[in-house]
Design an enzyme around this catalytic site. Structure first.
Site: not given
Ligand code: G3P
Length: 310
Positions: A125
């Site tokens: 990533k």
């Molecule tokens: O895969 C990306 C994700 O983990 C981000 O999610 O919930 O931190 O916006 P969030």
């Protein structure tokens, strides 16, 4: 916002050019009905969340990031590396995204090679941008350069922190295997700015002519009865729709990995929008088979079948 009639007809065609998610084993008479389905990943670094999902055949991969590793209990590089290795080995041969933390291109490429060495199913990533926000002396194009270098080195990549379709387009041009648009954060951001009196998070939808029922309850999108119809607004889902449209139009084979889900309704909408992969937090995935009317129906079936026991 997204009606079933607005789904991309071309998205299905595009999936046919990609790896089968549910291949039919040789010699089997009944072909798998969903060979080219979109893939579902678990967005977590917690192995106890991943295990039941893998056992139920719900997930085809995992995505992690430094925040998820911290949440999973990593408090040193030793523990973070141990967790990443455990997930990669447990999920093999399914893809597991591991995120770079270095900020200089040379060091990022070195770190990517180390991570890719954990297993052939590792996808590296790479944050698309934000470098100057960390250190003004950094190159704003660091992410794109590294994506391109890793493509040259035959390392699969996942361009992360994507918030608009041009970022996705440039990441694909640099050679990214996946792009990860954060739909939940887009919707949270816009919701917060449109409605500063409400807390962001789950209240991303305005249902039934934009009226939010009750005392400003922020639970609308999680209402278990919500189906796929009704007037809604979700700028995050629109982002997915837009990237898929661009990639379809130009036959770009980078997979659109919808990320940062807040609720199950967004899962339905991203399927309609033509996302290739949906990476979803474990609590949402654990609930995929639940519905209050399924509960009610099941209770009636079981109760009625008792009559046969007499
Ligand atoms: O895969 C990306 C994700 O983990 C981000 O999610 O919930 O931190 O916006 P969030």
């Amino acid at each position: 916002m997204l009606q079933p009639s607005e789904s991309h007809p071309a998205a299905g065609e595009r999936r046919l050019t990609m790896e089968k998610v549910n291949p039919t084993p040789a010699g089997k008479k009944l072909a798998h009905p969903s060979e080219h389905a979109p893939r579902i990943f678990a967005d977590t670094a917690t192995i106890t969340e991943i295990r039941p999902l893998k056992e139920a055949g719900i997930v085809n991969g995992v995505t992690t990031n430094p925040s998820l590793l911290k949440r999973a209990g990593a408090d040193s590089w030793a523990s973070a590396n141990r967790i990443m290795k455990e997930i990669v080995e447990y999920m093999a041969p399914m893809p597991v995204s591991l995120e770079l933390t270095e900020l200089q291109p040379e060091k990022m490429v070195e770190q990517a090679k180390r991570l890719a060495g954990i297993g052939p199913n590792v996808v590296v990533k790479v944050p698309i941008g934000g470098y100057k926000a960390i250190d003004k002396s950094l190159d704003a194009h660091t992410g794109l350069k590294v994506l391109h270098r890793l493509w040259e080195n035959d390392i699969r990549t996942n361009a992360t922190l994507i918030f608009n379709s041009t970022q996705a387009f440039w990441a694909a041009n640099a050679g990214a295997s996946y792009v990860s648009p954060f739909l939940g954060r887009v919707a949270d951001y816009l919701y917060k700015h449109d409605h500063p009196e409400r807390t962001p998070g789950n209240s991303l939808y305005f249902i039934d002519d934009h009226k939010v029922p009750g005392n400003g309850l922020d639970k609308v999108a999680n209402t278990a009865y919500v189906a796929t119809a009704g007037a809604r607004k979700d700028a995050g889902v629109r982002l997915i729709h837009e990237i898929v449209a661009v990639f379809n139009a130009y036959r770009i084979r980078t997979e659109v990995l919808a990320a940062s889900f807040r609720n199950a309704v967004q899962v339905t909408e991203c399927l309609l929008a033509g996302a290739d992969i949906l990476t979803v937090p474990a609590p949402i995935l654990m609930g995929v088979a639940d519905h209050p009317l399924s509960d009610e129906g099941m209770q009636a079936f079981v109760a009625d079948s008792k009559v046969f026991d007499k």
